[in-house]
Design an enzyme around this catalytic site. Structure first.
Site, PDB file in Angstrom:
ATOM      1  N   THR A 193       0.857  -1.045   0.149  1.00 17.31           N
ATOM      2  CA  THR A 193       0.047   0.112   0.102  1.00 17.31           C
ATOM      3  C   THR A 193       0.824   1.278   0.247  1.00 17.31           C
ATOM      4  O   THR A 193       1.761   1.329   0.594  1.00 17.31           O
ATOM      5  CB  THR A 193      -1.012   0.059   1.100  1.00 17.31           C
ATOM      6  N   CYS A 213      -2.803   7.934   7.802  1.00 19.07           N
ATOM      7  CA  CYS A 213      -3.531   6.401   7.742  1.00 19.07           C
ATOM      8  C   CYS A 213      -2.604   5.501   8.371  1.00 19.07           C
ATOM      9  O   CYS A 213      -1.092   5.883   8.353  1.00 19.07           O
ATOM     10  CB  CYS A 213      -3.846   5.959   6.283  1.00 19.07           C
ATOM     11  N   HIS A 231      -5.276  -0.761   4.921  1.00 19.35           N
ATOM     12  CA  HIS A 231      -4.780   0.823   5.005  1.00 19.35           C
ATOM     13  C   HIS A 231      -5.994   1.621   5.760  1.00 19.35           C
ATOM     14  O   HIS A 231      -7.175   1.819   5.073  1.00 19.35           O
ATOM     15  CB  HIS A 231      -4.888   1.123   3.469  1.00 19.35           C
TER      16      HIS A 231
END
Lengths: 212, 172
Positions: free
Chosen positions: B34, B40, B57
């Site tokens: 990711t 995040c 994520h």
């Protein structure tokens, strides 16, 4: 549903927003001219309302290096402003602003960073003034913050802040032209949930079927 | 498929991409990636016996504070249980799972403390609380700071590679 209204925005409505952008860009160009004594042409090729999740793609993907200036907008229709440009474009603009030969800057000094924040500030104030005179709403921008990093990482903060409720951003693409080269920046006005409706309504372009 | 991983290693398996507010699983020798984590948090779970891994994520701490009916992969409290469930269905065992996490940065700092966006810190805290609740040991983390991260979970080894711009590459 708010989403329905936004997805049904007509070309006329987007034109109204683009016009706001163009007036704002004109004001910002004047302000920049007064600041650096050099003519910087600015135009707004595009205005659009896009889903937040597509914002990283607009910038060329989550890992593209960008400079982002972020500020909050308080007042009648609160929201956030994010002005993002590719890192190369940011360096170019800084060179012009600081009166250095183009492409001499590789690393942003403290002063360069302030200069970029100031550009963000000028743009934000100019757009907000234009929007304010169109809508009669009051907008108060806060002091800007700057980050230079991966596009995804910069956006994710804003996506997270808004992802709880809001799902759309108003994008006003901005093109700068100075000394025969041009750089592009993406100016996002991200209204807090409810604020976009307030703005559209005062612009006189409210869709029928508004539920609140 | 040839893929140069974040650390420059050639990846033999499939490369599985996880988008923002998204999750996915893979088995050896797949690599799950990711990109561009800011505030995040990338949550990687791994079962080293089954060699099955999962990556989420996570964008926000708590689904209960948001509008209902949203994507469960967006929130720490719903993404992690869903990831565990998917891995179990693929043959992993919860009792063998360990977690590695990265992200939760504060990308912008404001002079006005009232405007501080501390969502990254809240995300990390929420992820840790959910992992503790699910009794999954957190064995490594690279969180906080003010810079973005891209991460990669290698399901053959459980190695979790974290790449940054200007802050190097780490292997957890």
């Amino acid at each position: 549903m708010k989403e329905d209204i936004i997805s049904k925005l007509t070309d006329a409505q987007l034109d109204a927003l683009k016009e706001v952008g163009n007036i704002g860009a004109g004001n910002a160009a004047t302000a920049l001219y007064q600041m650096i004594g050099k003519k910087v042409n600015m135009s707004v090729p595009k205005a659009a309302v896009i889903p937040l999740a597509e914002v990283p793609e607009v910038l060329g993907g989550p890992e593209v290096l960008v400079a982002g200036v972020f500020l909050r907008v308080l007042g009648d229709a609160p929201g956030s402003i994010l002005f993002v440009m590719p890192k190369d474009s940011a360096l170019y603009l800084v060179d012009i602003l600081m009166g250095r030969p183009v492409s001499s800057t590789q690393v942003l000094s403290e002063l360069d960073q302030s200069a970029l924040k100031e550009i963000g500030n000028i743009l934000a104030s100019s757009y907000l003034n234009a929007l304010s005179s169109f809508t009669g709403l009051t907008f108060l921008p806060t002091v800007p913050a700057l980050a230079v990093d991966m596009a995804g990482a910069i956006l994710d903060v804003i996506l997270a802040e808004l992802g709880q409720l809001g799902d759309y951003a108003l994008l006003i693409e901005t093109r700068f032209q100075a000394e025969s080269a041009h750089v592009e920046g993406h100016f996002f006005l991200i209204p807090d949930p409810g604020s976009l409706l307030v703005i559209l309504r005062t612009l006189g372009v409210d869709s029928n079927g508004a539920s609140n | 498929m040839l893929y140069l991983g974040l650390s420059g290693l050639i990846v033999m398996g499939q490369v599985i991409r996880v988008g923002i507010a998204d999750l996915n699983i893979g088995r050896s020798p797949d690599v799950i990636v990711t990109l561009g984590l800011g505030s995040c948090v990338g949550v990687a779970l791994y079962d080293k016996v089954a060699k099955i891994g999962g990556l989420a994520h996570v964008m926000l701490p708590d689904s209960k504070q948001a509008r209902s009916g949203q994507n469960p992969a967006k929130f720490a409290d719903t993404a992690i249980p869903l990831l565990i469930e998917k891995m179990e269905r693929a043959g992993a065992s919860r009792s063998r799972m360990v977690a590695k996490i990265a992200g939760g940065a504060q990308m912008f700092s404001f002079s006005d403390k009232n405007l501080q966006l501390n969502i990254g810190k809240r995300n990390v805290e929420a992820v840790k609380a959910v992992l503790a609740e699910e009794k999954i040991p957190l064995v490594a983390e690279d969180t906080g700071g003010s810079y973005g991260r891209s991460v990669e979970l290698h399901t053959d080894s459980g190695k979790f590679v974290v790449r940054t711009v200007g802050h190097g590459i780490k292997e957890l």
